[in-house]
Write an enzyme that holds these catalytic residues in place. Structure first.
Site, PDB file in Angstrom:
ATOM      1  N   HIS A  19      37.505  35.975  35.512  1.00  0.00           N
ATOM      2  CA  HIS A  19      38.880  35.722  35.960  1.00  0.00           C
ATOM      3  C   HIS A  19      39.008  35.843  37.477  1.00  0.00           C
ATOM      4  O   HIS A  19      40.008  35.401  38.051  1.00  0.00           O
ATOM      5  CB  HIS A  19      39.810  36.723  35.270  1.00  0.00           C
ATOM      6  CG  HIS A  19      41.190  36.204  34.989  1.00  0.00           C
ATOM      7  ND1 HIS A  19      41.491  34.868  34.794  1.00  0.00           N
ATOM      8  CD2 HIS A  19      42.391  36.866  34.846  1.00  0.00           C
ATOM      9  CE1 HIS A  19      42.780  34.720  34.556  1.00  0.00           C
ATOM     10  NE2 HIS A  19      43.349  35.918  34.586  1.00  0.00           N
ATOM     11  N   ASN A  66      49.117  38.050  37.269  1.00  0.00           N
ATOM     12  CA  ASN A  66      50.388  37.526  36.763  1.00  0.00           C
ATOM     13  C   ASN A  66      51.485  37.414  37.817  1.00  0.00           C
ATOM     14  O   ASN A  66      52.472  36.713  37.606  1.00  0.00           O
ATOM     15  CB  ASN A  66      50.907  38.405  35.613  1.00  0.00           C
ATOM     16  CG  ASN A  66      49.999  38.352  34.401  1.00  0.00           C
ATOM     17  OD1 ASN A  66      48.942  37.721  34.420  1.00  0.00           O
ATOM     18  ND2 ASN A  66      50.411  39.008  33.331  1.00  0.00           N
ATOM     19  N   ASP A  91      40.049  30.252  38.084  1.00  0.00           N
ATOM     20  CA  ASP A  91      39.159  30.005  36.949  1.00  0.00           C
ATOM     21  C   ASP A  91      39.798  29.053  35.953  1.00  0.00           C
ATOM     22  O   ASP A  91      41.011  29.043  35.777  1.00  0.00           O
ATOM     23  CB  ASP A  91      38.833  31.334  36.247  1.00  0.00           C
ATOM     24  CG  ASP A  91      40.093  32.064  35.781  1.00  0.00           C
ATOM     25  OD1 ASP A  91      40.926  32.414  36.635  1.00  0.00           O
ATOM     26  OD2 ASP A  91      40.251  32.265  34.554  1.00  0.00           O
ATOM     27  N   ASN A 112      48.277  32.392  33.854  1.00  0.00           N
ATOM     28  CA  ASN A 112      49.424  33.167  34.334  1.00  0.00           C
ATOM     29  C   ASN A 112      49.526  33.220  35.853  1.00  0.00           C
ATOM     30  O   ASN A 112      50.628  33.289  36.403  1.00  0.00           O
ATOM     31  CB  ASN A 112      49.377  34.586  33.761  1.00  0.00           C
ATOM     32  CG  ASN A 112      49.684  34.614  32.275  1.00  0.00           C
ATOM     33  OD1 ASN A 112      50.447  33.789  31.774  1.00  0.00           O
ATOM     34  ND2 ASN A 112      49.077  35.541  31.549  1.00  0.00           N
TER      35      ASN A 112
END
Length: 243
Positions: A19, A66, A91, A112
């Site tokens: 991520h 987020n 990613d 997100n």
């Protein structure tokens, strides 16, 4: 001025996560070029420098994924920039490992960090998606995304990041397709611009052919009467043109 934002989660716990490939990409650009040391501002780590003769701000939001848009949006407002002045690197589950795609605008695809950028920065910014592959099972997605890259991943991850860093000035010059071709070649693939040519060659090999409906009509065409009342009626209706 161009902002290049790499998305990820702050802290050593997440540093090697798939991520965090956006952070890794921006770190690679920072190492390869003359940028200032990282400093804290806009709820982020930032570094200033130049690429291709233009001022560039590298940014790694420290708000967690987020809320990435809070940091990037604050920087954009401070410098009075538009969405066109932003490149986000992040990613992508739906791309195979080592593949890259770059486009302007589009959907968030469930990411997100991109949802947050869209909300705070507008949507018409450039999105550089770096493939991390899909685990194949929905239930394994979270562990895959938040899991560290394996040692074997270095075989494609290092050349991907190195090539992106070497050619980061192409982002400033909007040479998006050329950058994608360089990355594809570095990872043993073919430039994207060659693919349409290959497809056109393949299509040339195929007969110009007809639709299956037209073929059925031609193959099953009934024999029409040449003489008699029916023939006279058909001639009046359609003339003497044959097909």
């Amino acid at each position: 001025m161009l902002i290049i934002a790499g998305l990820g989660n702050p802290g050593s716990k997440y540093a090697g996560n798939r991520h965090n490939i956006g952070f890794m990409a921006v770190d690679a650009i920072h190492r390869r070029h003359s940028f200032s040391p990282w400093s804290k501002k806009f709820k982020a780590q930032i570094a200033e420098g130049e690429l291709g003769g233009e001022k560039v701000l590298l940014i790694k939001p420290q708000t967690y994924m987020n809320l990435s848009g809070e940091a990037v949006g604050e920087a954009m407002r401070f410098y009075k920039l538009q969405p066109a002045d932003l490149v986000a690197i992040y990613d992508e589950l739906d791309l195979p490992q080592g593949k890259a795609r770059l486009k302007t605008g589009g959907g968030h695809g469930g990411h997100n960090g991109i949802k947050s950028l869209d909300a705070h920065c507008g949507k018409e910014y450039r999105r550089l998606r770096l493939g991390i592959g899909h685990p194949g099972v929905k239930e394994m997605v979270q562990n895959h995304v938040l899991g560290d890259f394996a040692k074997a991943d270095k075989a494609w991850l290092e050349p991907l990041l190195d090539t992106l860093a070497d050619n980061a000035d192409m982002l400033v010059r909007n040479e998006d397709s050329q950058l994608m071709n360089k990355i594809a070649l570095a990872l043993g693939g073919k430039p994207d611009e060659e693919k349409p040519r290959k497809e056109s060659k393949d299509s040339e090999k195929k007969p110009a052919g007809q639709s299956h409906i037209r073929q059925a009509r031609n193959n099953n065409q009934p024999k029409l009467p040449a003489t008699g009342p029916m023939a006279d009626m058909l001639k009046k209706m359609f003339g003497n043109k044959g097909e």
